[in-house]
Design a protein around this motif. Structure first.
Motif, PDB file in Angstrom:
ATOM      1  N   GLU A  87      87.081  36.508   4.243  1.00  0.00           N
ATOM      2  CA  GLU A  87      86.718  37.491   5.267  1.00  0.00           C
ATOM      3  C   GLU A  87      86.031  36.810   6.450  1.00  0.00           C
ATOM      4  OE1 GLU A  87      84.246  41.695   5.833  1.00  0.00           O
ATOM      5  OE2 GLU A  87      84.409  40.787   3.843  1.00  0.00           O
ATOM      6  N   VAL A 145      78.828  39.185   8.119  1.00  0.00           N
ATOM      7  CA  VAL A 145      79.435  39.363   6.792  1.00  0.00           C
ATOM      8  C   VAL A 145      78.605  38.647   5.728  1.00  0.00           C
ATOM      9  CG1 VAL A 145      81.457  38.841   5.369  1.00  0.00           C
ATOM     10  CG2 VAL A 145      81.766  39.660   7.713  1.00  0.00           C
ATOM     11  N   ASN A 186      76.209  40.258   2.561  1.00  0.00           N
ATOM     12  CA  ASN A 186      76.642  40.010   1.182  1.00  0.00           C
ATOM     13  C   ASN A 186      75.665  39.134   0.411  1.00  0.00           C
ATOM     14  OD1 ASN A 186      79.530  41.135   0.481  1.00  0.00           O
ATOM     15  ND2 ASN A 186      79.599  40.517   2.631  1.00  0.00           N
ATOM     16  N   ILE A 211      84.833  36.775   0.101  1.00  0.00           N
ATOM     17  CA  ILE A 211      83.935  36.814   1.257  1.00  0.00           C
ATOM     18  C   ILE A 211      84.203  35.623   2.161  1.00  0.00           C
ATOM     19  CG2 ILE A 211      81.529  36.829   2.019  1.00  0.00           C
ATOM     20  CD1 ILE A 211      82.507  39.391   0.596  1.00  0.00           C
TER      21      ILE A 211
END
Length: 469
Positions: A233, A266, A270, A230
């Motif tokens: 990302e 993002v 998450n 993550i």
């Protein structure tokens, strides 16, 4: 959960460690209330499945708008819509439209490998507050958008910079689309409404910023969360600069603010389900209890508190039964931020999110007293939140039935939104027509049940709007 121990940072006072307390009667009381609150929030439209469905629908819509721009712009929905936390007509839809015809780069970055067709602006931060920049023109590309060219200014020393204030004014001249009504600027955004004012959007026109040093420092921090994939990302989606300076700065009208909107989408998507619900509850506290008048505390403020808590604590502790504990920790961090006027930005800790808040002394004292009272109240503090209180008073079966119909209605509207943006004819597309028919059936079902329960609701268009708000 007062039996637990907490260690806190010296600055910002965000919780960094939670010691698991013994399972006392008080703990069991908190856990039972926490589980009930989580269930209620699922029924109210904050469950993981509906959040994901909303978020995915807006991602698809962003991709469609980006494609329709012919590559000249990238559209990014941000805020509560991108996070899947609000219904279709509930609150504004915040959108960032990023100009792809030029790029900004931070100082020290080599620009020799950037295509000659691309206009380059150098982001200078030496005279600005952390997270803010003056954009100096380094090189003209083969073409430059008119609104960019009209916002370029001479600084009197032979250098050309891009004025954030002039850029927003230029963006106000963009021709509205069919059905769109534009309004006066609000800070960096160009507000508009659709469907006769029912749907509100705030569009901020931004520029790409390549800032590898800042993202590398963020990615290298020791943390419990997010996971390495993550983190990568977030780094990959990059950053933008938006046309707004630090309030009160000598360079406010020419400064640009660094933002990580796509990366923050993002991160929020998450978070554990429990931390998302803590975020929602803190937003309710902000909106319905503190009731700020001049954005002294915003949803962005409480989002950063939640991100710090998530980063600094083992994910195994952020579970459903601990919801109210972490809500209390969030309230504690919010109280400290209000008291000290300090809260480090999650992406750039050097930037204080409370630096320019217009918080008056009496208001600060009142808010601190209110938050103290809420912390002392324990689980019953959630009764201060109107949406939760109404749900607790309602009968379980009718609430679940209505919530199911409301969520289905919203999903149908989001399907229609993307089908129509894709270019499908509203009158002939089979999927759109099926969604419209089912939507009408849902309204009739809900109206019929309300009449059977002694209420009267005969105006279907208004009824439709209330179900999506």
């Amino acid at each position: 959960m007062a039996d637990g121990g907490n260690r806190r940072n010296a600055t910002g006072e965000v919780p960094i460690q939670f010691v698991q307390p013994s399972r006392s009667g008080k703990l069991l009381q908190y856990e039972h209330a926490a589980k009930e609150t989580c269930t209620l929030m699922d029924w109210l439209g904050y469950g993981p499945h509906i959040r994901q469905a909303r978020s995915e629908a807006y991602k698809v819509h962003d991709r469609l708008l980006t494609a329709l721009s012919g590559g000249s712009a990238t559209w990014i929905t941000t805020g509560s819509k991108a996070e899947g936390l609000t219904c279709y007509l509930e609150s504004d839809r915040d959108i960032i439209c990023v100009n792809n015809n030029l790029i900004c780069i931070e100082e020290g970055v080599d620009s020799s490998n950037i295509l000659k067709e691309t206009t380059i602006l150098r982001a200078c931060s030496r005279i600005s507050y952390p997270g803010h920049y003056i954009l100096l023109l380094q090189r003209y590309g083969t073409t430059i958008p008119k609104r960019v060219d009209n916002a370029l200014c001479d600084d009197g020393y032979g250098r050309t910079f891009l004025s954030s204030d002039l850029y927003v004014n230029e963006c106000l001249n963009i021709k509205p689309t069919e059905g769109q009504e534009t309004h006066e600027r609000a800070g960096p955004s160009t507000p508009s409404t659709f469907y006769g004012g029912a749907l509100h959007t705030d569009i901020v026109h931004a520029l790409h910023l390549y800032c590898p040093s800042i993202l590398t420092r963020w990615a290298a921090r020791p943390r419990n969360w997010p996971t390495p994939d993550i983190v990568q990302e977030v780094v990959s989606v990059g950053a933008v600069v938006t046309p707004v300076g630090l309030k009160g700065s000598d360079y406010e009208h020419v400064e640009w603010r660094l933002c990580f909107n796509a990366g923050e989408n993002v991160l929020v998507n998450n978070l554990t389900d429990t931390m998302v619900k803590v975020y929602v509850l803190l937003k309710m506290v902000k909106q319905d209890v503190l009731k700020p008048r001049k954005k002294e505390v915003t949803s962005f403020t409480v989002k950063n508190i939640v991100l710090w808590i998530a980063e600094n604590n083992p994910q195994s502790l952020l579970h459903e039964r601990s919801l109210l504990h972490w809500l209390h920790e969030g309230l504690y961090a919010l109280r400290v931020a209000i008291d000290t006027k300090e809260l480090p930005y999650y992406m750039i800790p050097e930037r204080n999110l409370m630096a320019a808040c217009a918080l008056e002394h009496e208001q600060k004292l009142s808010w601190i007293a209110t938050i103290n009272d809420m912390i002392e109240e324990g689980p019953i503090m959630i009764l201060r939140l109107p949406q939760i209180r109404r749900a607790l008073i309602a009968h379980t079966e009718p609430l679940r039935w209505y919530s199911g119909r409301k969520i289905e209605m919203e999903m149908l509207v989001l399907i229609c939104m993307n089908r129509i943006t894709l270019g499908m004819d509203e009158e002939t597309d089979v999927i759109v027509q099926a969604a419209i028919t089912r939507s009408a059936d849902i309204r009739k079902e809900v109206r019929h049940r309300m009449i059977m329960e002694g209420r009267r609701e005969n105006n279907l268009p208004d009824f439709y709007q209330s179900m999506l708000s």
